[in-house]
Design an enzyme around this catalytic site. Structure first.
Site, mmCIF file in Angstrom:
data_model
loop_
_atom_site.group_PDB
_atom_site.id
_atom_site.type_symbol
_atom_site.label_atom_id
_atom_site.label_comp_id
_atom_site.label_asym_id
_atom_site.label_seq_id
_atom_site.Cartn_x
_atom_site.Cartn_y
_atom_site.Cartn_z
ATOM 1 N N ASN A 160 0.805 -0.728 0.618
ATOM 2 C CA ASN A 160 -0.040 0.209 0.298
ATOM 3 C C ASN A 160 0.775 1.305 0.146
ATOM 4 O O ASN A 160 1.110 1.273 0.692
ATOM 5 C CB ASN A 160 -0.918 -0.126 1.308
ATOM 6 C CG ASN A 160 -1.969 0.872 1.165
ATOM 7 O OD1 ASN A 160 -1.678 2.039 0.545
ATOM 8 N ND2 ASN A 160 -3.338 0.920 1.954
ATOM 9 N N ARG B 288 -2.153 -2.122 -3.537
ATOM 10 C CA ARG B 288 -3.356 -1.186 -3.606
ATOM 11 C C ARG B 288 -2.915 0.019 -5.061
ATOM 12 O O ARG B 288 -1.561 0.471 -4.809
ATOM 13 C CB ARG B 288 -3.466 -0.049 -2.691
ATOM 14 C CG ARG B 288 -4.225 1.297 -3.013
ATOM 15 C CD ARG B 288 -3.938 2.208 -1.901
ATOM 16 N NE ARG B 288 -4.225 3.250 -1.549
ATOM 17 C CZ ARG B 288 -4.110 4.396 -0.818
ATOM 18 N NH1 ARG B 288 -3.551 4.365 -0.651
ATOM 19 N NH2 ARG B 288 -5.056 5.191 -1.504
ATOM 20 N N HIS C 161 -10.010 5.792 -2.548
ATOM 21 C CA HIS C 161 -10.547 5.328 -0.855
ATOM 22 C C HIS C 161 -11.059 4.351 -1.599
ATOM 23 O O HIS C 161 -12.015 3.866 -0.307
ATOM 24 C CB HIS C 161 -11.236 6.045 -0.146
ATOM 25 C CG HIS C 161 -10.091 7.552 0.611
ATOM 26 N ND1 HIS C 161 -10.063 8.214 0.174
ATOM 27 C CD2 HIS C 161 -8.182 7.161 0.464
ATOM 28 C CE1 HIS C 161 -9.308 9.767 0.702
ATOM 29 N NE2 HIS C 161 -7.664 8.056 0.551
ATOM 30 N N ARG D 147 -3.145 18.325 0.856
ATOM 31 C CA ARG D 147 -3.980 18.479 0.073
ATOM 32 C C ARG D 147 -5.593 18.945 -0.335
ATOM 33 O O ARG D 147 -6.223 19.714 0.870
ATOM 34 C CB ARG D 147 -4.229 17.800 -0.555
ATOM 35 C CG ARG D 147 -3.271 16.657 -1.359
ATOM 36 C CD ARG D 147 -4.046 15.230 -2.002
ATOM 37 N NE ARG D 147 -3.561 13.921 -1.485
ATOM 38 C CZ ARG D 147 -3.944 13.031 -0.971
ATOM 39 N NH1 ARG D 147 -5.041 12.904 -1.896
ATOM 40 N NH2 ARG D 147 -3.339 11.906 -0.017
ATOM 41 N N GLU E 90 -7.177 -2.424 4.352
ATOM 42 C CA GLU E 90 -7.212 -1.795 3.555
ATOM 43 C C GLU E 90 -6.552 -3.123 2.745
ATOM 44 O O GLU E 90 -6.640 -4.037 1.462
ATOM 45 C CB GLU E 90 -6.386 -1.166 2.252
ATOM 46 C CG GLU E 90 -7.889 0.528 2.676
ATOM 47 C CD GLU E 90 -6.728 1.268 2.427
ATOM 48 O OE1 GLU E 90 -7.431 2.323 1.642
ATOM 49 O OE2 GLU E 90 -6.303 1.868 3.147
#
Length: 397
Positions: A9, A91, A179, A239, A376
Site C-alpha cells: 500500500n 493498492r 479510497h 491537499r 485495506e
C-alpha cells in the site's frame, strides 16, 4: 513450507506492507511492515506473529528500488515470516474507466496504469515503481492490482458528471472517486456485523492524511466527495480539497507555473497550509495556536457539509461511519463533525465516543454513528488470493 502473500500500500513517502499466509483462497494476516522513504538510513519496521523488529535496508529508494525490495523480500522469506512468496498484491490508486475490478498484472495493464499517472501524480508513479521492481526481481511471481476507483464504478452517470461539454465526459473527464478499497471493506464489515443499516443509507467518512466521504446504498457507492483527482472534496493533510476553478485561473495568470501550482495544491495546502504548522491532526489538536484551531474547525465544517450533501444524494441518512486514522482515533474531531450534523438528528454518546466504541451514538439518535477500523490490506490480499486461485484452476473462485 508456508505460502506467503505480500501486499503493498504505497503512499507518496511511505510503503505499508501486509504479510499473509495463504490457505487456498483464504489469506490470513500474520504481520505488517512499513518503509518510511524519507528516513536515512532506511529501515524496514516489521511485526510478524506479534514480534517486532527494525531492519536497516542498505539501499537508496530514490535510486535503487530493486535493491530495496530485494532486501525486503529476503527479510520476509528467510528472516522473519519464513515461507515462499507466492504472490504480491498492490493498492493502485487509479484504474480509470476500464479497470473496475481487481486484476492480475501484465504489460498491457501496466501501460494503461502509466497512462493514468497524470490523474494521480502522488501515488500512481510509486505504484508502478514497485510493480516493475518486483517484476525485474521475480519475473515469474504473480502480481495483482486492487483499485481505489473500482468500488465507485457502481455510481450512475449523473453522479459522475461534471457540468462540462459532453465530449470531455466521454473522453474520461468525470468523477471517479477514491479510497474505494477502504469503502469496500467497511461495507462488507457492516454486513459481517449484521448491522441493521448495512443495506440502508450510509455515509462513510474515511478521514486520514488523505480524506474523503462516500454515500452507500445497499452497500454500493452512489456518490463520493472525491472526483477526477485526489485533490477534490474535503481538505486533507496537505491537499486543498474542493476549490473554485477560478482560483487556478487567477494563479496561472499571476505567473505561477504548472509545476508550482501542482506543488501548492498537493503538498502545501490542506491542514498544513491553513495552520502553517503541521499536516498532522494530532499535532494541531495539541497546539494552542489559533491557526491550528482554524484548520481543525475548517476540516470539521467541510466534512459535515460533505456528509450533508451525500445525505441529499441518498434522500436521507440512516448511519454515519467513521474510519481511517483520524476517523478511528480522534474523538474530538468526530464530536466536532457530529455536532454540525445535529440538525439531521445525530446524537453522539460522549462516553462511547471517548472510548472509541463500535457504536458511538445515543439510543435516541435518528442516525446511528459507528467507528469501524478499515483494513485495506485484507481486501488487497483477498483479491490477490482469489485471482491466484482462478489462474491456477481456470475457474472463478
Amino acid at each position: 513450507m508456508n505460502r506467503l502473500l505480500l501486499t503493498f500500500n504505497a503512499g507518496s513517502s511511505t510503503i505499508k506492507l501486509g504479510v499473509f499466509r495463504l490457505d487456498g483462497a483464504r489469506a490470513r494476516k500474520i504481520g505488517q511492515g512499513q518503509l518510511d522513504l524519507h528516513l536515512t538510513p532506511l529501515k524496514l519496521r516489521l511485526e510478524i506473529d506479534g514480534e517486532r523488529s527494525a531492519v536497516e535496508i542498505d539501499a537508496d529508494p530514490a535510486a535503487a528500488m530493486d535493491r530495496v525490495l530485494e532486501q525486503v523480500l529476503h527479510q520476509l522469506e528467510v528472516g522473519h515470516a519464513q515461507g515462499e512468496l507466492c504472490a504480491v498484491g498492490h493498492r493502485v490508486v487509479h484504474g480509470g474507466l476500464h479497470l473496475a475490478q481487481a486484476v492480475r498484472l501484465d504489460d498491457a495493464i501496466e501501460t494503461e496504469l502509466e497512462n493514468l499517472a497524470p490523474l494521480a501524480p502522488l501515488h500512481q508513479p510509486q505504484n508502478l515503481r514497485l510493480i516493475r521492481a518486483i517484476a525485474r526481481l521475480r519475473p515469474d511471481l504473480p502480481q495483482t492490482a486492487s483499485f481505489d476507483t473500482a468500488f465507485h464504478a457502481s455510481q450512475d452517470a449523473l453522479a459522475r458528471r461534471f457540468a462540462l461539454p459532453r465530449r470531455l465526459h466521454e473522453e474520461g473527464v468525470l468523477r471517479y472517486g477514491f479510497h474505494g478499497i477502504s469503502y469496500s471493506y467497511v461495507a462488507a464489515e457492516m454486513r459481517r456485523r449484521a448491522l441493521p443499516e448495512a443495506h440502508a443509507r450510509v455515509v462513510v467518512a474515511h478521514l486520514g492524511n488523505g480524506a474523503s466521504l462516500c454515500a452507500l446504498h445497499e452497500g454500493r457507492s452512489v456518490d463520493a466527495s472525491t472526483g477526477f483527482s485526489t485533490l477534490d472534496g474535503v481538505p486533507m493533510g496537505t491537499r486543498c480539497g474542493a476549490l473554485d476553478a477560478g482560483v487556478l485561473l487567477y494563479l496561472l495568470r499571476q505567473g505561477m507555473s504548472l509545476d508550482e501550482l501542482e506543488d501548492l495544491l498537493y503538498h502545501r495546502s490542506g491542514l498544513l497550509g491553513v495552520s502553517g504548522l503541521s499536516a498532522d491532526v494530532r499535532s494541531l489538536q495539541q497546539s494552542q495556536d489559533s491557526a491550528a484551531r482554524e484548520a481543525l474547525d475548517l476540516f470539521a465544517l467541510r466534512c459535515a457539509g460533505e456528509a450533508a450533501r451525500l445525505a441529499a444524494t441518498l434522500g436521507g441518512i440512516d448511519a454515519l461511519v467513521f474510519t481511517a486514522g483520524i476517523g478511528e482515533h480522534d474523538a474530538a474531531m468526530r464530536a466536532a463533525i457530529c455536532e454540525r450534523l445535529a440538525w439531521l438528528g445525530v446524537r453522539l454518546d460522549p462516553q462511547a465516543n471517548a472510548a472509541h466504541a463500535g457504536r458511538i451514538s445515543r439510543l435516541d439518535s435518528a442516525v446511528c454513528v459507528y467507528v469501524i477500523p478499515t483494513n485495506e490490506e485484507q481486501v488487497i490480499a483477498d483479491d490477490a488470493a482469489r485471482l491466484l486461485l482462478t489462474s491456477t484452476t481456470g475457474k472463478p473462485s
